[in-house]
Structure formats: structure tokens, C-alpha cells
Design a protein around this motif. Structure first.
Motif, PDB file in Angstrom:
ATOM      1  N   ALA A 156       0.829  -1.202   0.000  1.00 49.77           N
ATOM      2  CA  ALA A 156       0.000   0.000   0.000  1.00 49.77           C
ATOM      3  C   ALA A 156       0.862   1.251   0.000  1.00 49.77           C
ATOM      4  N   HIS A 157       0.338   2.303  -0.617  1.00 55.51           N
ATOM      5  CA  HIS A 157       1.039   3.587  -0.695  1.00 55.51           C
ATOM      6  C   HIS A 157       0.018   4.705  -0.510  1.00 55.51           C
ATOM      7  N   THR A 158       0.368   5.697   0.296  1.00 60.35           N
ATOM      8  CA  THR A 158      -0.510   6.840   0.563  1.00 60.35           C
ATOM      9  C   THR A 158       0.098   8.105  -0.042  1.00 60.35           C
ATOM     10  N   PHE A 159      -0.743   8.892  -0.731  1.00 65.69           N
ATOM     11  CA  PHE A 159      -0.279  10.132  -1.348  1.00 65.69           C
ATOM     12  C   PHE A 159      -1.476  11.077  -1.478  1.00 65.69           C
ATOM     13  N   ASP A 160      -1.212  12.299  -1.887  1.00 69.94           N
ATOM     14  CA  ASP A 160      -2.268  13.283  -2.109  1.00 69.94           C
ATOM     15  C   ASP A 160      -2.687  13.270  -3.576  1.00 69.94           C
ATOM     16  N   PHE A 161      -3.981  13.259  -3.813  1.00 70.20           N
ATOM     17  CA  PHE A 161      -4.521  13.363  -5.165  1.00 70.20           C
ATOM     18  C   PHE A 161      -5.621  14.418  -5.148  1.00 70.20           C
ATOM     19  N   ALA A 162      -5.429  15.464  -5.935  1.00 71.57           N
ATOM     20  CA  ALA A 162      -6.367  16.584  -5.969  1.00 71.57           C
ATOM     21  C   ALA A 162      -6.555  17.162  -4.570  1.00 71.57           C
ATOM     22  N   GLY A 163      -5.459  17.164  -3.806  1.00 75.16           N
ATOM     23  CA  GLY A 163      -5.511  17.730  -2.468  1.00 75.16           C
ATOM     24  C   GLY A 163      -6.162  16.843  -1.430  1.00 75.16           C
ATOM     25  N   LYS A 164      -6.455  15.589  -1.775  1.00 74.79           N
ATOM     26  CA  LYS A 164      -7.124  14.661  -0.859  1.00 74.79           C
ATOM     27  C   LYS A 164      -6.233  13.437  -0.626  1.00 74.79           C
ATOM     28  N   GLU A 165      -6.228  12.965   0.617  1.00 75.63           N
ATOM     29  CA  GLU A 165      -5.450  11.769   0.926  1.00 75.63           C
ATOM     30  C   GLU A 165      -5.993  10.577   0.147  1.00 75.63           C
ATOM     31  N   THR A 166      -5.092   9.837  -0.483  1.00 72.91           N
ATOM     32  CA  THR A 166      -5.479   8.692  -1.305  1.00 72.91           C
ATOM     33  C   THR A 166      -4.575   7.513  -0.986  1.00 72.91           C
ATOM     34  N   ILE A 167      -5.187   6.356  -0.774  1.00 75.26           N
ATOM     35  CA  ILE A 167      -4.447   5.114  -0.596  1.00 75.26           C
ATOM     36  C   ILE A 167      -4.651   4.252  -1.835  1.00 75.26           C
ATOM     37  N   ILE A 168      -3.566   3.730  -2.397  1.00 76.36           N
ATOM     38  CA  ILE A 168      -3.669   2.724  -3.448  1.00 76.36           C
ATOM     39  C   ILE A 168      -2.932   1.496  -2.960  1.00 76.36           C
ATOM     40  N   GLY A 169      -3.401   0.323  -3.378  1.00 79.01           N
ATOM     41  CA  GLY A 169      -2.754  -0.882  -2.885  1.00 79.01           C
ATOM     42  C   GLY A 169      -3.075  -2.106  -3.709  1.00 79.01           C
ATOM     43  N   LEU A 170      -2.344  -3.171  -3.428  1.00 81.79           N
ATOM     44  CA  LEU A 170      -2.574  -4.489  -3.989  1.00 81.79           C
ATOM     45  C   LEU A 170      -2.788  -5.470  -2.840  1.00 81.79           C
ATOM     46  N   SER A 171      -3.673  -6.413  -3.058  1.00 76.94           N
ATOM     47  CA  SER A 171      -3.908  -7.472  -2.073  1.00 76.94           C
ATOM     48  C   SER A 171      -3.774  -8.823  -2.752  1.00 76.94           C
ATOM     49  N   LEU A 172      -2.906  -9.655  -2.217  1.00 78.72           N
ATOM     50  CA  LEU A 172      -2.786 -11.053  -2.638  1.00 78.72           C
ATOM     51  C   LEU A 172      -3.458 -11.885  -1.559  1.00 78.72           C
ATOM     52  N   ASN A 173      -4.520 -12.606  -1.906  1.00 79.82           N
ATOM     53  CA  ASN A 173      -5.298 -13.297  -0.884  1.00 79.82           C
ATOM     54  C   ASN A 173      -5.859 -14.605  -1.427  1.00 79.82           C
ATOM     55  N   ASN A 174      -6.512 -15.360  -0.550  1.00 76.92           N
ATOM     56  CA  ASN A 174      -6.992 -16.690  -0.933  1.00 76.92           C
ATOM     57  C   ASN A 174      -8.464 -16.916  -0.632  1.00 76.92           C
ATOM     58  N   ASN A 175      -9.239 -15.838  -0.580  1.00 76.45           N
ATOM     59  CA  ASN A 175     -10.667 -15.966  -0.295  1.00 76.45           C
ATOM     60  C   ASN A 175     -11.364 -14.672  -0.686  1.00 76.45           C
ATOM     61  N   PRO A 176     -12.214 -14.654  -1.698  1.00 81.04           N
ATOM     62  CA  PRO A 176     -12.890 -13.415  -2.080  1.00 81.04           C
ATOM     63  C   PRO A 176     -13.640 -12.785  -0.908  1.00 81.04           C
ATOM     64  N   GLY A 177     -13.228 -11.587  -0.518  1.00 78.97           N
ATOM     65  CA  GLY A 177     -13.841 -10.882   0.600  1.00 78.97           C
ATOM     66  C   GLY A 177     -12.986 -10.824   1.836  1.00 78.97           C
ATOM     67  N   VAL A 178     -11.966 -11.701   1.955  1.00 74.89           N
ATOM     68  CA  VAL A 178     -11.128 -11.671   3.153  1.00 74.89           C
ATOM     69  C   VAL A 178     -10.359 -10.353   3.240  1.00 74.89           C
ATOM     70  N   GLN A 179     -10.121  -9.698   2.101  1.00 79.63           N
ATOM     71  CA  GLN A 179      -9.397  -8.434   2.078  1.00 79.63           C
ATOM     72  C   GLN A 179     -10.298  -7.238   2.355  1.00 79.63           C
ATOM     73  N   ASP A 180     -11.608  -7.445   2.460  1.00 77.64           N
ATOM     74  CA  ASP A 180     -12.533  -6.331   2.613  1.00 77.64           C
ATOM     75  C   ASP A 180     -12.418  -5.713   4.007  1.00 77.64           C
ATOM     76  N   PRO A 181     -12.478  -4.374   4.117  1.00 78.30           N
ATOM     77  CA  PRO A 181     -12.275  -3.726   5.415  1.00 78.30           C
ATOM     78  C   PRO A 181     -13.545  -3.558   6.244  1.00 78.30           C
ATOM     79  N   PHE A 182     -14.707  -3.866   5.665  1.00 82.89           N
ATOM     80  CA  PHE A 182     -15.961  -3.593   6.373  1.00 82.89           C
ATOM     81  C   PHE A 182     -16.498  -4.867   7.034  1.00 82.89           C
ATOM     82  N   ASN A 183     -17.592  -4.738   7.767  1.00 80.36           N
ATOM     83  CA  ASN A 183     -18.072  -5.813   8.639  1.00 80.36           C
ATOM     84  C   ASN A 183     -19.250  -6.590   8.070  1.00 80.36           C
TER      85      ASN A 183
END
Length: 463
Positions: A156-183
Motif C-alpha cells: 500500500a502507498h498513501t499520497f495526495d490526489f487533488a488535495g485529498k489523501e489517497t491510498i492505493i494498494g494491492l492485495s494477494l489473498n486466498n478468499n474473495p472478501g477476506v481483504q474487505d475492510p468492512f463488517n
């Protein structure tokens, strides 16, 4: 009975090439003994478990926990000497309203079972400035086997885009949804732990609800813009039977060969208002599965879901949450039809979940949930049987309620064990209003849905 599962060139082949570095990292890490809420994260950040998790225990994430996950598990308090290792132990007692027709496991009784459910080791935390991992290896005390469990390696990498904080990233995982941040995704949805010696939530489920877990590898790209908008797209490939065996999964439950055009996607809007937070979103999984690797026929699955959650955080003394999701799966069953395992070529399944929780002082918790599975009838796919998992009238429909009370004594900053250990003791009761198509006599042998009502007492410890 686990959820029912199921080629052109993938449009995401470039994404796979982008993740070659992460694949190399996986090759190194999977050879080592490798969660929910793990104390290695708390030691790394210097924060208590309650900072990241509702009720001071996983897997429900607070806004801070969501940002920590999206940031690649890399946030740190800057102090050296942190080892990204943790462990977990789960023990339980399971009692159903009526004895089961057969023993649910070789080493179990038809009722009133004490069990050592699992022991897990985690490689969980910061590996470098931009890369973090959550890798779980689990000994299954019921099945008496050890295997690679959930996995999520991030860059993951964090930077400013159009003056707003932006995170971009890659996830290598073994279960669709295991990478999701919500509940709200099935892998992180309530109930967060349940008995392996009872009835789950019924005999049918969508593919995204555990149908592929651990037997695939996937790579997805995601972005989180202005602490508001989340987007993700990725693809998955099935593991070969040989690789599944190397990971301890065995060949008997091989899902078959996943189609090359598999796409997983996710869109969500999230708002952190400090004393409260919410998100709404949509997600999907489109794929085909060749269950018999020697036969050409495939089953096609199109899963589309909508979800929402709300958290009242206040001063963290009184915390309330509401989570809900609805998934509709459209199936084309060419492989099942050719093998005589289905009567209809087309069908669908729907899954609805709703739960609300209240936690006092990050210690005492209570949760109530509603679940409902419905779908098109198929007398062959959902056949009558003589065991607990027979279906009535060819229907996959199941429904009911779940109640849970729990105590988490060590999750706060002032706890004597913080940040080295945590514990949750809980009592959970599942009530069925319908099971596998009927309220009464669903298996043809006089067993009613309410006979499967389950009391589950558990002790869940992390170190």
C-alpha cells in the motif's frame, strides 16, 4: 454441507503481472508457520485492541481499524523489536436441541460435545514500509488436520490526489472478501465464530459465502480516496490439487478449475464522523467452475451483493453497531446437469443477513442476528435424504435467529494483559424457523427445524 459451488482470457492479466513481487513474497512466507484480532497488531501500533475492534475483539473494525487494514497493516509506533507473530486458541461446548442422526465428526458424539476447535499461528503485521501481511495457519481440532487458512498480503502507498489523501494498494489473498475492510462480507460477518459440530446456517449457500476459500489465489487492486470512497477489482485462479495438498487442504474437497474470466469487484462509500460511522456498498463475483477437471462442462455463477453498516461510537463507553447484507446469486448449472446432479439448468440463491450489537466499556457485549436463505427449487440438486442435511420439496430455504452474549476482559489499554493477550468468553444460541426447505420433517424422518437449535459456548484466546 458446505455452500454449493460451481473461459476466455482474463481482462485482468496485467494485474496478475503487477503482483509478481507479492507472489514471490508468498512463496517465502507460506513455508513458515504462519485473524481476527491479533495482539501483534496492537504491539506494532502501540494501540489497544479496542482502538481497532468493536468490543475490543475482532473481527468488527472501527474506523481506525479500517484505515490500518487499508494501509497495508504497516502503521507503527516507530519502536523497534516488534515481531509480527501471534497465536489463537478456541475451545467450545456444543449442544443441539435434539440428538443428531449421525455423529458430526469421527471423534464426536451425536450431542453435547466438548471440543478443542482450533489452534492458529499468524504472521500478522508490518514486513516493510509499504508491505504488510495477515497469514494464518490453523490446526483443526475437529478434523485433526493442519492447513493454510486465511491469507491477505498487501502492498500500500498513501499520497495526495487533488488535495485529498489517497491510498492505493494491492492485495494477494486466498478468499474473495477476506481483504474487505468492512463488517458485512460473509467472511467477516456475524456470527464471528460458530460450532463445527452443528448445522451452520443451512445446507445451501452462495459461492462468495465460503465456496472458494483457501482453494484459490487472487490479486486485486484497490483505492481509498479522501477517507470516503473505496473501490477494488481483482481476479482469482484455483489452486491445483497438488498445491492444495501442499497447503494441507487435501484433494477430497477440490472445487475444480476456476474460469480465467473470474472477476471480483467492490464499491463502497464510507464516512467517519468520529462519534459515529457508516458505510454503504455493492460487490460482486462473476466466475465459472469446472468441478470435474476431466470433463468440459462448467457451472457459471454471478453473485451480486449490497451491504450497509452503522456504528455509534460516542465516547467508546457505549458502542452500538448494525450490519446488513443481501446477496443474489444467478447460477447456470451445465456441469451439474451433465453429471445428473441438478434437474434445472438455471437457478438462483438469495442470502440476507442483519445483526445489531451493543458493547459496554469494551468489555460486555450482546448481539442479535437474523439470517434468511431462499432460492429456486431443484429436486435433484436439493434432494431428499436420510441424514440431517436432507432437503424438503427440493428447496434450499433456511432461516432463523442468532443471539450471543460475550465478555472480553483484556482488550483495553489498562488491561493487565495488553498488548500481549486477549480473551473472549461467549454464549451463542441459534434458533431455526426453517431448515433446508421446511419448518417440520425437512429430512423425511421426522426431524424439525427447531430440533437443530444450537447452544454454543466458547472460549477464544489470542496471544
Amino acid at each position: 454441507m458446505k455452500p454449493l459451488i460451481s473461459g476466455r482470457k482474463s481482462p485482468l492479466s496485467a494485474l496478475r503481472r503487477t503482483g509478481s513481487t507479492l507472489l514471490a513474497i508468498l512463496g517465502l512466507l507460506a513455508a513458515a508457520p504462519a485473524a481476527h484480532a491479533v495482539p501483534s497488531f496492537a504491539r506494532q501500533t502501540g494501540a489497544d485492541c479496542a482502538a481497532c475492534h468493536v468490543g475490543a475483539f475482532g473481527p468488527q473494525l472501527t474506523p481506525y481499524g479500517i484505515k490500518f487494514k487499508l494501509g497495508g497493516y504497516t502503521e507503527t509506533d516507530g519502536k523497534d523489536g516488534k515481531v509480527p507473530l501471534s497465536a489463537m486458541l478456541v475451545g467450545s461446548y456444543t449442544q443441539t436441541r435434539k440428538n443428531q442422526a449421525d455423529r458430526p465428526a469421527d471423534n464426536a458424539s451425536v450431542n453435547k460435545n466438548l471440543a478443542f476447535d482450533e489452534a492458529s499461528l499468524f504472521l500478522a503485521g508490518r514486513l516493510s514500509e509499504k508491505i504488510g501481511a495477515f497469514i494464518q495457519a490453523t490446526y483443526d481440532g475437529v478434523g485433526r488436520s493442519t492447513a493454510l487458512d486465511q491469507m491477505d498480503i498487501r502492498a500500500a502507498h498513501t499520497f495526495d490526489f487533488a488535495g485529498k489523501e489517497t491510498i492505493i494498494g494491492l492485495s494477494l489473498n486466498n478468499n474473495p472478501g477476506v481483504q474487505d475492510p468492512f463488517n458485512t462480507m460473509p467472511v467477516w460477518g456475524f456470527p464471528y465464530t460458530s460450532s463445527a459440530l452443528a448445522f451452520g446456517l443451512g445446507g445451501a449457500g452462495t459461492l462468495i459465502n465460503g465456496g472458494l476459500e483457501q482453494r484459490v489465489t487472487g490479486l486485486s487492486a484497490y483505492t481509498f480516496w479522501n477517507n470516503l470512497l473505496y473501490a477494488e477489482i481483482g481476479t482469482y485462479r484455483s489452486l491445483s490439487p497438488t498445491m492444495q495438498s501442499k497447503f494441507g487442504l487435501g484433494r477430497a474437497d477440490d472445487i475444480g478449475r476456476l474460469g480465467g474470466g473470474t472477476v471480483y469487484w467492490r464499491l463502497a462509500a464510507f464516512q467517519d464522523l468520529k462519534k459515529q460511522a457508516f458505510n454503504v456498498g455493492v460487490f460482486g463475483l462473476n466466475t465459472s467452475v469446472q468441478p470435474d477437471r476431466s470433463a468440459p462442462e462448467r457451472n457459471k455463477f454471478n453473485d451480486l451483493g449490497v451491504d450497509a453498516s452503522y456504528q455509534f461510537l460516542g465516547t467508546r463507553k457505549h458502542v452500538g453497531t448494525v450490519n446488513t447484507s443481501f446477496i443474489r446469486e444467478r447460477q447456470t448449472r451445465d456441469a451439474w446437469l451433465a453429471a445428473g446432479e441438478a434437474a434445472d439448468r438455471k437457478g438462483h440463491l438469495n442470502e440476507f443477513k442483519l445483526n445489531g450489537s451493543y458493547h459496554y466499556d469494551q468489555t460486555w457485549g450482546a448481539t442479535a442476528g437474523r439470517f434468511l436463505t431462499t432460492g429456486s427449487a431443484d429436486g435433484t440438486l436439493y434432494a431428499a435424504g436420510n441424514g440431517d442435511f436432507g432437503f424438503a420439496k427440493g428447496s434450499p430455504n433456511s432461516s432463523g435467529y442468532i443471539l450471543q452474549a460475550d465478555w472480553t476482559p483484556w482488550g483495553k489499554e489498562t488491561s493487565w494483559a495488553a498488548p500481549w493477550a486477549n480473551l473472549r468468553l461467549g454464549a451463542q444460541y441459534t434458533m431455526f424457523t426453517k431448515f433446508n426447505g421446511a419448518k417440520g420433517n425437512y429430512d423425511g424422518n421426522g426431524r424439525d427445524a427447531k430440533d437443530n437449535n444450537t447452544l454454543f459456548l466458547f472460549a477464544w484466546a489470542t496471544f
